[in-house]
Design an enzyme around this catalytic site. Structure first.
Site, short mmCIF file in Angstrom:
data_model
loop_
_atom_site.label_atom_id
_atom_site.label_comp_id
_atom_site.label_asym_id
_atom_site.label_seq_id
_atom_site.Cartn_x
_atom_site.Cartn_y
_atom_site.Cartn_z
CG HIS A 1 0.75 6.64 5.98
ND1 HIS A 1 1.92 7.06 6.55
CD2 HIS A 1 0.95 5.33 5.66
CE1 HIS A 1 2.79 6.04 6.58
NE2 HIS A 1 2.21 4.97 6.06
CD GLN B 1 3.58 5.68 2.81
OE1 GLN B 1 2.60 5.15 2.30
NE2 GLN B 1 4.54 4.97 3.38
N GLY C 1 0.85 -1.19 0.00
CA GLY C 1 0.00 0.00 0.00
C GLY C 1 0.88 1.24 0.00
CB CYS D 1 5.63 1.89 7.67
SG CYS D 1 5.12 3.41 6.85
CG LEU D 2 6.87 0.85 1.54
CD1 LEU D 2 6.14 1.19 0.24
CD2 LEU D 2 8.03 -0.10 1.27
CG HIS E 1 -0.22 1.03 7.54
ND1 HIS E 1 0.80 0.50 8.29
CD2 HIS E 1 0.38 1.85 6.64
CE1 HIS E 1 1.96 0.99 7.87
NE2 HIS E 1 1.74 1.81 6.85
CD GLU E 2 -1.21 2.45 3.13
OE1 GLU E 2 -0.69 3.58 3.27
OE2 GLU E 2 -0.53 1.42 3.01
O1 GNR Z 1 4.22 -2.63 2.41
C1 GNR Z 1 3.63 -2.53 3.49
N1 GNR Z 1 3.37 -3.64 4.23
C2 GNR Z 1 2.53 -3.66 5.33
C3 GNR Z 1 2.56 -4.77 6.13
C4 GNR Z 1 1.73 -4.85 7.23
C5 GNR Z 1 0.84 -3.82 7.50
C6 GNR Z 1 0.82 -2.69 6.71
C7 GNR Z 1 1.65 -2.61 5.62
S1 GNR Z 1 1.60 -1.21 4.61
C8 GNR Z 1 3.22 -1.19 3.99
C9 GNR Z 1 3.38 -0.12 2.92
C10 GNR Z 1 3.23 1.23 3.57
O2 GNR Z 1 4.04 1.75 4.27
N2 GNR Z 1 2.09 1.84 3.36
O3 GNR Z 1 1.85 3.02 3.93
NI NI Z 2 3.07 3.05 5.76
#
Ligand code: GNR
Ligand code: NI
Length: 172
Positions: free
Chosen positions: A138, A51, A46, A92-93, A134-135
């Site tokens: 952000h 980001q 995601g 998270c990236l 999670h998104e």
């Molecule tokens: O790539 C991603 N893997 C992930 C793994 C577990 C829970 C959430 C994520 S999202 C993350 C990519 C990212 O940072 N999205 O904002």
């Molecule tokens: Ni993230």
């Protein structure tokens, strides 16, 4: 299409709350294409627009094993958190090398718009529910380190800051 740079914590832009999308125009579609390419290049499941430094409420996601099921959510809102929590070890990236176990609703109802601005609703569970929450975090300026203790968060902030500085020195 272009791969864009992904901001890393503690970049202050990751703390901004993103603005709603009002125009479903070429600029938006270009942003979505770039975000999609950036997410796949980084092997993420995601990506939120902030980001890549764009404070707009845009999310791209692909949780499929074959990486061929892109989902785009514009102006997403969780309109219902159903009972029951799941704990999942999240990455998270924007926080490279860090995992945080986060408890979230196991099942949510999402309201969003598609790339043309058409509204839709869908129910999400399992990884989709985790990822969308999670998104949406952000979009509201929240990152996974916020679920850790302040001691751990400080340690991560210092480490990533040091790594960023040494990268900048190498580039200079
Ligand atoms: O790539 C991603 N893997 C992930 C793994 C577990 C829970 C959430 C994520 S999202 C993350 C990519 C990212 O940072 N999205 O904002
Ligand atoms: Ni993230």
């Amino acid at each position: 299409m272009a791969i864009r740079d992904i901001l890393t914590y503690p970049d202050p832009r990751l703390r901004k709350s993103s603005e709603p999308v009002r125009e479903f125009d070429d600029d938006l579609h270009q942003l979505i294409r770039d975000m999609t390419e950036t997410m796949y290049a980084a092997s993420g499941i995601g990506l939120a627009a902030i980001q890549v430094g764009v404070a707009r409420r845009v999310i791209v996601m692909d949780i499929s094993r074959d990486r061929n099921d892109l989902q785009v959510f514009i102006n997403p809102e969780v309109i219902d958190f159903e009972e029951g929590q799941v704990e999942f070890e999240e990455g998270c990236l924007s926080v490279p090398g860090v995992n945080a176990t986060v408890a979230r609703s196991a099942r949510v109802i999402i309201k969003a718009q598609d790339v043309s601005g058409i509204p839709f609703e869908r129910e999400a569970d399992e990884l989709l529910a985790v990822c969308i929450q999670h998104e949406v975090d952000h979009l509201n300026g929240k990152v996974i380190v916020d679920y850790l203790s302040s001691v751990k968060r400080d340690r991560i902030r210092k480490k990533l800051k040091k790594e960023l500085l040494s990268m900048e020195n190498q580039a200079a």
